[in-house]
Every structure is written in C-alpha cells, then in structure tokens.
Write a protein that holds these residues in place. Structure first.
Motif, PDB file in Angstrom:
ATOM      1  N   TYR A   1       0.833  -1.204   0.000  1.00  0.00           N
ATOM      2  CA  TYR A   1       0.000   0.000   0.000  1.00  0.00           C
ATOM      3  C   TYR A   1       0.868   1.255   0.000  1.00  0.00           C
ATOM      4  O   TYR A   1       0.664   2.164  -0.815  1.00  0.00           O
ATOM      5  CB  TYR A   1      -0.939  -0.009   1.218  1.00  0.00           C
ATOM      6  CG  TYR A   1      -1.628   1.312   1.419  1.00  0.00           C
ATOM      7  CD1 TYR A   1      -2.729   1.673   0.636  1.00  0.00           C
ATOM      8  CD2 TYR A   1      -1.164   2.222   2.368  1.00  0.00           C
ATOM      9  CE1 TYR A   1      -3.347   2.906   0.810  1.00  0.00           C
ATOM     10  CE2 TYR A   1      -1.783   3.446   2.538  1.00  0.00           C
ATOM     11  CZ  TYR A   1      -2.869   3.781   1.762  1.00  0.00           C
ATOM     12  OH  TYR A   1      -3.474   5.010   1.914  1.00  0.00           O
ATOM     13  N   LEU A   2       1.836   1.321   0.915  1.00  0.00           N
ATOM     14  CA  LEU A   2       2.679   2.518   0.993  1.00  0.00           C
ATOM     15  C   LEU A   2       3.537   2.680  -0.263  1.00  0.00           C
ATOM     16  O   LEU A   2       3.733   3.798  -0.741  1.00  0.00           O
ATOM     17  CB  LEU A   2       3.556   2.470   2.246  1.00  0.00           C
ATOM     18  CG  LEU A   2       2.809   2.718   3.557  1.00  0.00           C
ATOM     19  CD1 LEU A   2       3.734   2.463   4.748  1.00  0.00           C
ATOM     20  CD2 LEU A   2       2.238   4.125   3.611  1.00  0.00           C
ATOM     21  N   SER A   3       4.046   1.583  -0.808  1.00  0.00           N
ATOM     22  CA  SER A   3       4.837   1.667  -2.046  1.00  0.00           C
ATOM     23  C   SER A   3       3.995   2.230  -3.187  1.00  0.00           C
ATOM     24  O   SER A   3       4.482   3.029  -3.995  1.00  0.00           O
ATOM     25  CB  SER A   3       5.388   0.299  -2.430  1.00  0.00           C
ATOM     26  OG  SER A   3       6.335  -0.118  -1.478  1.00  0.00           O
ATOM     27  N   ARG A   4       2.740   1.825  -3.270  1.00  0.00           N
ATOM     28  CA  ARG A   4       1.854   2.356  -4.310  1.00  0.00           C
ATOM     29  C   ARG A   4       1.555   3.833  -4.084  1.00  0.00           C
ATOM     30  O   ARG A   4       1.441   4.597  -5.032  1.00  0.00           O
ATOM     31  CB  ARG A   4       0.566   1.546  -4.358  1.00  0.00           C
ATOM     32  CG  ARG A   4       0.791   0.164  -4.934  1.00  0.00           C
ATOM     33  CD  ARG A   4      -0.463  -0.670  -4.925  1.00  0.00           C
ATOM     34  NE  ARG A   4      -0.181  -1.992  -5.455  1.00  0.00           N
ATOM     35  CZ  ARG A   4      -0.802  -3.085  -5.079  1.00  0.00           C
ATOM     36  NH1 ARG A   4      -1.775  -3.024  -4.172  1.00  0.00           N
ATOM     37  NH2 ARG A   4      -0.480  -4.250  -5.612  1.00  0.00           N
ATOM     38  N   GLN A   5       1.423   4.248  -2.810  1.00  0.00           N
ATOM     39  CA  GLN A   5       1.192   5.651  -2.497  1.00  0.00           C
ATOM     40  C   GLN A   5       2.410   6.504  -2.870  1.00  0.00           C
ATOM     41  O   GLN A   5       2.280   7.707  -3.098  1.00  0.00           O
ATOM     42  CB  GLN A   5       0.878   5.840  -1.009  1.00  0.00           C
ATOM     43  CG  GLN A   5      -0.412   5.164  -0.565  1.00  0.00           C
ATOM     44  CD  GLN A   5      -1.617   5.671  -1.331  1.00  0.00           C
ATOM     45  OE1 GLN A   5      -1.859   6.861  -1.423  1.00  0.00           O
ATOM     46  NE2 GLN A   5      -2.374   4.752  -1.919  1.00  0.00           N
ATOM     47  N   LEU A   6       3.574   5.880  -2.910  1.00  0.00           N
ATOM     48  CA  LEU A   6       4.827   6.587  -3.201  1.00  0.00           C
ATOM     49  C   LEU A   6       5.325   6.282  -4.617  1.00  0.00           C
ATOM     50  O   LEU A   6       6.525   6.365  -4.896  1.00  0.00           O
ATOM     51  CB  LEU A   6       5.884   6.206  -2.162  1.00  0.00           C
ATOM     52  CG  LEU A   6       5.543   6.621  -0.729  1.00  0.00           C
ATOM     53  CD1 LEU A   6       6.511   5.974   0.263  1.00  0.00           C
ATOM     54  CD2 LEU A   6       5.544   8.133  -0.575  1.00  0.00           C
ATOM     55  N   ALA A   7       4.420   5.933  -5.520  1.00  0.00           N
ATOM     56  CA  ALA A   7       4.790   5.644  -6.911  1.00  0.00           C
ATOM     57  C   ALA A   7       5.560   6.829  -7.494  1.00  0.00           C
ATOM     58  O   ALA A   7       5.178   7.985  -7.298  1.00  0.00           O
ATOM     59  CB  ALA A   7       3.545   5.345  -7.739  1.00  0.00           C
TER      60      ALA A   7
END
Length: 183
Positions: free
Chosen positions: A112-118
C-alpha cells in the motif's frame, strides 16, 4: 531557508537545515550528496510509539549528515499523508526505506505505501537483528540516542538505522562523463 510542513498538535515543528551557513562555510554541499529517508512506523494517535522519518545524507568525502527528522504520533491516515508529503518535499533525489513487519499484514502495508509513493525510489525490508546491532536535532533525538537501548522510545534510532543501511549497502552506480561521451 528550509521548507516546512505545518506541525501536528503536540509535535515539534519540522525544519530543514539550510544548505549553507554563508557563501564561505557550507553546512551541506549543494550537490553530490546521496540522500535516504528511513522510516519507522507507528499507528496510534496521541500516545505510544512515534512514526519517524529520518533523512540522512552521505557527503562526497564519505561523512554522514542528519538533514531532517519528521516525528509524530499520528493515526494511519494522517501518518500516510505526512509520509507522502515528506516524499514530495524530498523529491526523487532521496531514496525511501520502509520497514516490513512480519506476516501478511506487513506485506499488505508495504505494498500500500509503495503504491502511495509511486514515482519515488522505495525499498522495504524486514527488521532483522536486535536493536543494538541495527544501530551502528533536536533535544528529543539526542535524548533518545543517549537513552538507547534502555529508553522508552527508539523510533528515531530505528529510522536513522534504516537510512544508514540503505546508504551503505547500495552504492550508486557512477558512470564517468568520458564513458557517456563515447556512447
């Protein structure tokens, strides 16, 4: 003058170091610094552990500098918004290291956090080893460092440890101008 985020109630105001004291005495050079922001995550607002983002830089001559600490006791939504806002202020020049808690929930949070930090350079890894082994600006940071590992909180130590590990374990690939010119 550094960039600033509004402070959450009960937290210290976020400040960044200026890039130079004067034209003759630079605190941090304008270029050639490799930046990483290590994260230690918490999820309770108002009490308990802190969520911390520690920005650490490796100077061209090999010294390290702590450039910024973002620290607060935020619930998950505010925490995630602050993580995204801090990444935006850091720009893509700073790599981000996220902790991955064990089990499925940790993997889900990391995704989730990795996707938020795309668009940002994000790495995650599980916490390994005891806290003393993993640890090789303020008054709160100094107090936490002095009390470690017996103090009440170790969140800033964890975040700095993540940023330091990211910087020392993955040297950036450097290509000389001559090699690029020959292509």
């Amino acid at each position: 003058m550094g960039l600033a985020l509004p402070a959450a109630p009960g937290t210290a105001r976020r400040r960044s170091l200026p890039s130079r004291r004067t034209a003759r005495h630079r605190l941090v050079p304008d270029g050639g610094v490799e930046w990483a922001r290590g994260r230690d995550l918490a999820s309770f607002e108002g009490d308990g552990d802190y969520t911390v983002g520690a920005k650490l830089g490796r100077l061209p001559e090999g010294r390290f500098v702590i450039a910024d600490i973002v620290r607060g006791r935020w619930g998950p939504d505010r925490r995630d918004a602050i993580i995204a806002g801090t990444a935006s202020l850091d720009s893509t020049c700073a790599r981000i290291s996220l902790p991955q808690d064990p089990g499925q929930a940790g993997r889900t949070q990391e995704l989730y956090l990795s996707r938020q930090l795309a668009g940002y350079r994000v790495a995650s890894s599980p916490e390994t080893g005891d806290k003393i082994t993993r640890t090789d600006w303020n008054t709160a940071l100094i107090a936490e460092l002095r009390a470690f590992p017996y103090g009440t909180h170790d969140d800033q130590v964890d975040a700095l440890s993540r940023a330091f590990s990211l910087l020392i374990n993955q040297r950036p690939m450097r290509i000389s101008d001559a090699a690029l010119a020959s292509v």
